[in-house]
Motif scaffolding. Structure first.
Motif, PDB file in Angstrom:
ATOM      1  N   LYS A   8      60.546  -1.967 -60.264  1.00  0.00           N
ATOM      2  CA  LYS A   8      60.549  -0.717 -59.497  1.00  0.00           C
ATOM      3  C   LYS A   8      59.398   0.187 -59.917  1.00  0.00           C
ATOM      4  O   LYS A   8      58.865   0.959 -59.115  1.00  0.00           O
ATOM      5  CB  LYS A   8      61.881   0.023 -59.697  1.00  0.00           C
ATOM      6  N   GLY A   9      59.034   0.077 -61.177  1.00  0.00           N
ATOM      7  CA  GLY A   9      57.951   0.928 -61.679  1.00  0.00           C
ATOM      8  C   GLY A   9      56.563   0.377 -61.416  1.00  0.00           C
ATOM      9  O   GLY A   9      55.557   1.001 -61.778  1.00  0.00           O
ATOM     10  N   TYR A  10      56.469  -0.811 -60.802  1.00  0.00           N
ATOM     11  CA  TYR A  10      55.151  -1.419 -60.547  1.00  0.00           C
ATOM     12  C   TYR A  10      54.535  -0.834 -59.283  1.00  0.00           C
ATOM     13  O   TYR A  10      55.141  -0.858 -58.208  1.00  0.00           O
ATOM     14  CB  TYR A  10      55.297  -2.932 -60.413  1.00  0.00           C
ATOM     15  N   THR A  11      53.297  -0.327 -59.416  1.00  0.00           N
ATOM     16  CA  THR A  11      52.625   0.303 -58.265  1.00  0.00           C
ATOM     17  C   THR A  11      51.326  -0.410 -57.891  1.00  0.00           C
ATOM     18  O   THR A  11      50.623   0.010 -56.979  1.00  0.00           O
ATOM     19  CB  THR A  11      52.295   1.781 -58.580  1.00  0.00           C
ATOM     20  N   GLY A  12      51.023  -1.505 -58.603  1.00  0.00           N
ATOM     21  CA  GLY A  12      49.771  -2.215 -58.341  1.00  0.00           C
ATOM     22  C   GLY A  12      49.862  -3.152 -57.139  1.00  0.00           C
ATOM     23  O   GLY A  12      50.817  -3.121 -56.359  1.00  0.00           O
ATOM     24  N   ASP A  13      48.846  -3.995 -57.002  1.00  0.00           N
ATOM     25  CA  ASP A  13      48.762  -4.964 -55.906  1.00  0.00           C
ATOM     26  C   ASP A  13      49.812  -6.059 -56.131  1.00  0.00           C
ATOM     27  O   ASP A  13      49.801  -6.756 -57.143  1.00  0.00           O
ATOM     28  CB  ASP A  13      47.356  -5.582 -55.880  1.00  0.00           C
ATOM     29  N   LYS A  14      50.696  -6.217 -55.150  1.00  0.00           N
ATOM     30  CA  LYS A  14      51.776  -7.198 -55.283  1.00  0.00           C
ATOM     31  C   LYS A  14      51.253  -8.634 -55.300  1.00  0.00           C
ATOM     32  O   LYS A  14      51.893  -9.528 -55.834  1.00  0.00           O
ATOM     33  CB  LYS A  14      52.790  -7.032 -54.147  1.00  0.00           C
ATOM     34  N   GLU A  15      50.067  -8.823 -54.700  1.00  0.00           N
ATOM     35  CA  GLU A  15      49.488 -10.172 -54.666  1.00  0.00           C
ATOM     36  C   GLU A  15      49.042 -10.641 -56.052  1.00  0.00           C
ATOM     37  O   GLU A  15      48.871 -11.843 -56.282  1.00  0.00           O
ATOM     38  CB  GLU A  15      48.282 -10.201 -53.703  1.00  0.00           C
ATOM     39  N   LEU A  16      48.868  -9.686 -56.957  1.00  0.00           N
ATOM     40  CA  LEU A  16      48.450 -10.029 -58.315  1.00  0.00           C
ATOM     41  C   LEU A  16      49.629 -10.494 -59.170  1.00  0.00           C
ATOM     42  O   LEU A  16      49.430 -11.023 -60.268  1.00  0.00           O
ATOM     43  CB  LEU A  16      47.781  -8.818 -58.979  1.00  0.00           C
ATOM     44  N   LEU A  17      50.831 -10.270 -58.652  1.00  0.00           N
ATOM     45  CA  LEU A  17      52.030 -10.679 -59.397  1.00  0.00           C
ATOM     46  C   LEU A  17      52.268 -12.182 -59.261  1.00  0.00           C
ATOM     47  O   LEU A  17      51.793 -12.812 -58.314  1.00  0.00           O
ATOM     48  CB  LEU A  17      53.253  -9.934 -58.863  1.00  0.00           C
ATOM     49  N   GLY A  18      53.028 -12.738 -60.196  1.00  0.00           N
ATOM     50  CA  GLY A  18      53.390 -14.158 -60.105  1.00  0.00           C
ATOM     51  C   GLY A  18      54.396 -14.373 -58.979  1.00  0.00           C
ATOM     52  O   GLY A  18      54.975 -13.409 -58.443  1.00  0.00           O
ATOM     53  N   LYS A  19      54.622 -15.641 -58.652  1.00  0.00           N
ATOM     54  CA  LYS A  19      55.523 -15.961 -57.537  1.00  0.00           C
ATOM     55  C   LYS A  19      56.949 -15.490 -57.819  1.00  0.00           C
ATOM     56  O   LYS A  19      57.677 -15.068 -56.911  1.00  0.00           O
ATOM     57  CB  LYS A  19      55.508 -17.473 -57.286  1.00  0.00           C
ATOM     58  N   CYS A  20      57.351 -15.565 -59.089  1.00  0.00           N
ATOM     59  CA  CYS A  20      58.699 -15.148 -59.468  1.00  0.00           C
ATOM     60  C   CYS A  20      58.897 -13.650 -59.211  1.00  0.00           C
ATOM     61  O   CYS A  20      59.899 -13.241 -58.621  1.00  0.00           O
ATOM     62  CB  CYS A  20      58.939 -15.462 -60.942  1.00  0.00           C
ATOM     63  N   GLU A  21      57.903 -12.839 -59.633  1.00  0.00           N
ATOM     64  CA  GLU A  21      58.006 -11.383 -59.430  1.00  0.00           C
ATOM     65  C   GLU A  21      57.978 -11.038 -57.939  1.00  0.00           C
ATOM     66  O   GLU A  21      58.675 -10.136 -57.477  1.00  0.00           O
ATOM     67  CB  GLU A  21      56.872 -10.661 -60.165  1.00  0.00           C
ATOM     68  N   GLN A  22      57.136 -11.773 -57.183  1.00  0.00           N
ATOM     69  CA  GLN A  22      57.074 -11.543 -55.731  1.00  0.00           C
ATOM     70  C   GLN A  22      58.432 -11.885 -55.086  1.00  0.00           C
ATOM     71  O   GLN A  22      58.882 -11.195 -54.163  1.00  0.00           O
ATOM     72  CB  GLN A  22      55.971 -12.398 -55.107  1.00  0.00           C
ATOM     73  N   PHE A  23      59.047 -12.947 -55.585  1.00  0.00           N
ATOM     74  CA  PHE A  23      60.360 -13.357 -55.091  1.00  0.00           C
ATOM     75  C   PHE A  23      61.391 -12.259 -55.375  1.00  0.00           C
ATOM     76  O   PHE A  23      62.190 -11.889 -54.501  1.00  0.00           O
ATOM     77  CB  PHE A  23      60.754 -14.668 -55.781  1.00  0.00           C
TER      78      PHE A  23
END
Length: 319
Positions: free
Chosen positions: A46-61
Motif C-alpha cells: 500500500k505504501g509503494y508509489t513507484g512504477d508497478k512494472e518495476l515490481l516482481g510478478k509476485c508483487e504485481q499479482f
C-alpha cells in the motif's frame, strides 16, 4: 504458482470475479486462495508509489488481488460454487445408500425367516435352561454362531444352520442377494454425514453473507454479485431438498436399529450394518465350506465303492 499462469493477471481476476468455471477450475482457485497476500504484505505494498512494472510478478499479482475488496472471501465463495454440484451429488448418493440398505433389510422376508430359525436353534440347544425359552436375541449374537462348535471341533453352529437350510429351506440360502446396498452402507459414518450436511449449510450461509457485503463494493463486484444471486437462487432449493433427504436417512437409520430391538444410541447404524455384513460373509463362507466338504465326502465314497467293487471282482475271479 505464478509461473504456471498463462493468462494476464487482470484477465485471471476478471474470470475469478465472474466465477467463470470454464476458465478457472477448483485447483487454480485453491492456489489463488493459498497465495493471497497477508495483512503485512498488503500494508507494505500500500505504501509503494513507484512504477508497478518495476515490481516482481509476485508483487504485481498481490496488487491485482488487492483491487478487489475481501478477495480471499470471494475466492472461497467461487470455490464453494465450483464444488457444490459434485458435493451435493456425492452426499445424495450416500443418503440414498443408507435409505436403500434400511429398506432392503427391513423388507427381507428371507432374512426374517433365517433369524427365526437361529432363534429356534438357540432355544433347542439351551432347552432345559433359563435361556431355553428366549423370544429374541441380541444382534451381535449372529456373529457368535461360529464360536459354538461340535464335539469334533470342525463344524460350527453356522455350518449346521447352513446345512439345515440347504436341506429344508434352500430358497433362503441366497438371502444376501436382496441386500445389495449393505456393503456400501457399512462404509458410511452417520457422524460424517452430519458434518457434511453442516458444511453445505454453513457454506451457503457464507455465500449469502459475502453477497450482502459485496453489494457495497461498487462496479468491481457487479458481475460477481449478479452471478452469485443466480447461484444462491438455484442452490437454496437444492439444499432444502437435501436437508429433507438427510432427515429421512436419519429416521431410517434409527428405525433399522429398532427393527432388531436395539437402542439406536447404543447400537448405531454403523454397528448394525457392520454386524449384518459380517454375518452375511460368515454365512456364505460356512455354506461354501459345507459344499466343499460334501463334495470331498462324495469323492471319498466313490473311491471306497470303486475299491470294494475291484476287491469283489478279484475274489470272484479267484473263485
Amino acid at each position: 504458482m505464478l509461473t504456471k499462469v498463462k493468462m494476464p493477471l487482470p484477465d485471471m481476476m476478471a474470470a475469478a470475479l465472474a466465477m467463470d468455471e470454464s476458465i478457472l477450475d477448483a485447483d487454480q482457485v485453491e492456489n489463488l486462495i493459498k497465495f493471497c497476500p497477508t495483512k503485512d504484505e498488503m500494508d507494505l505494498l500500500k505504501g509503494y508509489t513507484g512504477d508497478k512494472e518495476l515490481l516482481g510478478k509476485c508483487e504485481q499479482f498481490f496488487l491485482e488481488l488487492m483491487k478487489v475488496p475481501r478477495v480471499e472471501s470471494k475466492l472461497r465463495v467461487f470455490l464453494f460454487k465450483i464444488q457444490f454440484k459434485s458435493q451435493v451429488t456425492d452426499f445424495k448418493k450416500s443418503l440414498n445408500t443408507v435409505n436403500s440398505a434400511c429398506e432392503e433389510v427391513r423388507s427381507s422376508l428371507k432374512l426374517k425367516e433365517i433369524l427365526k430359525k437361529i432363534l429356534f436353534l438357540g432355544n433347542t440347544l439351551n432347552e432345559g435352561t433359563a435361556r431355553g425359552s428366549a423370544i429374541g436375541f441380541k444382534l451381535d449374537s449372529l456373529l457368535k454362531l461360529t464360536d459354538t462348535r461340535a464335539t469334533n471341533n470342525k463344524m460350527t453352529l453356522m455350518h449346521y444352520l447352513c446345512q439345515v437350510l440347504a436341506s429344508k429351506s434352500p430358497a433362503l440360502l441366497d438371502f444376501h442377494e436382496g441386500l445389495v446396498s449393505m456393503e456400501a452402507a457399512s462404509k458410511i459414518q452417520l457422524k460424517s454425514l452430519a458434518e457434511e450436511m453442516q458444511a453445505i449449510i454453513k457454506g451457503l450461509e457464507k455465500v449469502k453473507k459475502e453477497l450482502e457485503s459485496s453489494a457495497n463494493d461498487g462496479p468491481v463486484s457487479e458481475i460477481f454479485c449478479k452471478t452469485l444471486k443466480e447461484f444462491i437462487g438455484a442452490s437454496e432449493a437444492e439444499v432444502g431438498s437435501l436437508r429433507e433427504l438427510y432427515s429421512v436417512a436419519g429416521r431410517n437409520a434409527d428405525a433399522l436399529a429398532l427393527y432388531f430391538n436395539e437402542d439406536p444410541a447404543k447400537c448405531p447404524f454403523e454397528q448394525v450394518t457392520a454386524t449384518l455384513l459380517n454375518f452375511v460373509r460368515l454365512f456364505r463362507k460356512a455354506h461354501d465350506e459345507n459344499l466343499k466338504q460334501a463334495e470331498l465326502e462324495k469323492k471319498k465314497a466313490q473311491k471306497e465303492a470303486e475299491a470294494e467293487n475291484a476287491e469283489g471282482s478279484s475274489l470272484r475271479k479267484k473263485g
